[in-house]
Design a protein around this motif. Structure first.
Motif, PDB file in Angstrom:
ATOM      1  N   UNK A  51      -1.619  11.277   1.598  1.00  0.00           N
ATOM      2  CA  UNK A  51      -1.253  11.904   2.867  1.00  0.00           C
ATOM      3  C   UNK A  51      -1.376  10.906   4.028  1.00  0.00           C
ATOM      4  N   UNK A  52      -2.515  10.235   4.105  1.00  0.00           N
ATOM      5  CA  UNK A  52      -2.733   9.266   5.184  1.00  0.00           C
ATOM      6  C   UNK A  52      -1.728   8.119   5.096  1.00  0.00           C
ATOM      7  N   UNK A  53      -1.486   7.613   3.899  1.00  0.00           N
ATOM      8  CA  UNK A  53      -0.531   6.508   3.718  1.00  0.00           C
ATOM      9  C   UNK A  53       0.869   6.916   4.177  1.00  0.00           C
ATOM     10  N   UNK A  54       1.271   8.142   3.861  1.00  0.00           N
ATOM     11  CA  UNK A  54       2.590   8.637   4.294  1.00  0.00           C
ATOM     12  C   UNK A  54       2.663   8.675   5.819  1.00  0.00           C
ATOM     13  N   UNK A  55       1.606   9.163   6.453  1.00  0.00           N
ATOM     14  CA  UNK A  55       1.578   9.237   7.917  1.00  0.00           C
ATOM     15  C   UNK A  55       1.602   7.848   8.556  1.00  0.00           C
ATOM     16  N   UNK A  56       0.815   6.928   8.009  1.00  0.00           N
ATOM     17  CA  UNK A  56       0.776   5.566   8.559  1.00  0.00           C
ATOM     18  C   UNK A  56       2.146   4.916   8.438  1.00  0.00           C
ATOM     19  N   UNK A  57       2.794   5.033   7.283  1.00  0.00           N
ATOM     20  CA  UNK A  57       4.120   4.430   7.089  1.00  0.00           C
ATOM     21  C   UNK A  57       5.130   5.025   8.064  1.00  0.00           C
ATOM     22  N   UNK A  79       7.330  -5.234   7.208  1.00  0.00           N
ATOM     23  CA  UNK A  79       6.980  -3.860   7.564  1.00  0.00           C
ATOM     24  C   UNK A  79       5.933  -3.319   6.594  1.00  0.00           C
ATOM     25  N   UNK A  80       6.090  -3.600   5.310  1.00  0.00           N
ATOM     26  CA  UNK A  80       5.083  -3.173   4.328  1.00  0.00           C
ATOM     27  C   UNK A  80       3.726  -3.813   4.626  1.00  0.00           C
ATOM     28  N   UNK A  84       0.137  -1.906   5.501  1.00  0.00           N
ATOM     29  CA  UNK A  84      -1.138  -2.203   4.845  1.00  0.00           C
ATOM     30  C   UNK A  84      -2.223  -2.520   5.857  1.00  0.00           C
ATOM     31  N   UNK A  85      -1.898  -3.362   6.834  1.00  0.00           N
ATOM     32  CA  UNK A  85      -2.917  -3.804   7.785  1.00  0.00           C
ATOM     33  C   UNK A  85      -3.182  -2.784   8.880  1.00  0.00           C
ATOM     34  N   UNK A  86      -2.357  -1.753   8.966  1.00  0.00           N
ATOM     35  CA  UNK A  86      -2.681  -0.625   9.834  1.00  0.00           C
ATOM     36  C   UNK A  86      -3.711   0.260   9.128  1.00  0.00           C
ATOM     37  N   UNK A  87      -3.557   0.411   7.820  1.00  0.00           N
ATOM     38  CA  UNK A  87      -4.526   1.196   7.034  1.00  0.00           C
ATOM     39  C   UNK A  87      -5.879   0.484   6.962  1.00  0.00           C
ATOM     40  N   UNK A  88      -5.841  -0.811   6.718  1.00  0.00           N
ATOM     41  CA  UNK A  88      -7.065  -1.590   6.529  1.00  0.00           C
ATOM     42  C   UNK A  88      -6.906  -2.933   7.216  1.00  0.00           C
ATOM     43  N   UNK A  91      -9.797  -8.203   7.253  1.00  0.00           N
ATOM     44  CA  UNK A  91     -11.121  -8.523   6.738  1.00  0.00           C
ATOM     45  C   UNK A  91     -11.453  -7.688   5.504  1.00  0.00           C
ATOM     46  N   UNK A  92     -10.770  -6.554   5.346  1.00  0.00           N
ATOM     47  CA  UNK A  92     -11.073  -5.641   4.255  1.00  0.00           C
ATOM     48  C   UNK A  92     -10.068  -5.734   3.106  1.00  0.00           C
ATOM     49  N   UNK A  93      -8.866  -6.212   3.398  1.00  0.00           N
ATOM     50  CA  UNK A  93      -7.796  -6.264   2.403  1.00  0.00           C
ATOM     51  C   UNK A  93      -6.922  -7.482   2.662  1.00  0.00           C
TER      52      UNK A  93
END
Length: 181
Positions: A51-57, A79-80, A84-88, A91-93
């Protein structure tokens, strides 16, 4: 902005709020697993992250001038990375996207995603709670592609949870199908 908000705002640029949020996520997951079982924790975790990934994208694509289905691969891959870097934070990914060369015979775009460094396996190993944990890479990636409005074939080639050094995915963008009335 209040005094406290002014003090905390610079922290957001450095990443600790992300770390605290993901610490909350880890504790929540462990609590659900203890109270309701590992299966329930895995299912709820995958559902929430998709759900969160869909919203972030969907949020990341709003500022673009065209839909991702119409973007050349050279525009889609950054864009991909942004998603990814909006989610994490970095430093984390650490994620790399590469076009697969030579291209496919059918002309479909194909790329590889390599997750070189991810905090989840590290945190789970440190907490000694990898037993029963089910990777959410596929649900997260499915959420990304849903949020982008893309149809893809996404193959999980290597996984850090299976002992591999990286997580590797091979993805093919499927042609947009016209709706039949």
């Amino acid at each position: 902005m209040t005094g406290l908000a002014r003090e905390v705002a610079p922290l957001a640029e450095d990443g600790p709020p992300h770390q605290f949020w993901w610490l909350h996520d880890a504790r929540w997951y462990q609590g659900v697993a203890r109270r309701f079982g590992q299966r329930a924790a895995n299912e709820i975790n995958a559902e929430a992250l998709r759900f969160v990934a869909r919203r972030v994208a969907a949020w990341c694509v709003r500022e673009r001038n065209r839909p991702p289905a119409d973007m050349p691969l050279a525009e889609l891959l950054p864009l991909l990375a942004r998603i990814n870097y909006t989610m994490w934070p970095e430093e984390m990914v650490s994620v790399e996207h590469h076009p697969v060369e030579p291209g496919r015979d059918d002309g479909a775009d194909e790329w590889e995603t390599v997750v070189v460094n991810h905090f989840v396996p590290k945190m789970l190993r440190a907490a000694r709670s990898t037993d029963g944990y089910q990777s959410v890479c596929i649900p997260v990636r499915a959420g990304f592609y849903e949020g982008l409005g893309l149809s893809v074939e996404d193959e999980h080639v290597e996984c850090q949870f299976d002992g591999d050094e990286v997580c590797r995915f091979r993805t093919v963008r499927l042609p947009v199908r016209e709706k039949v009335s």
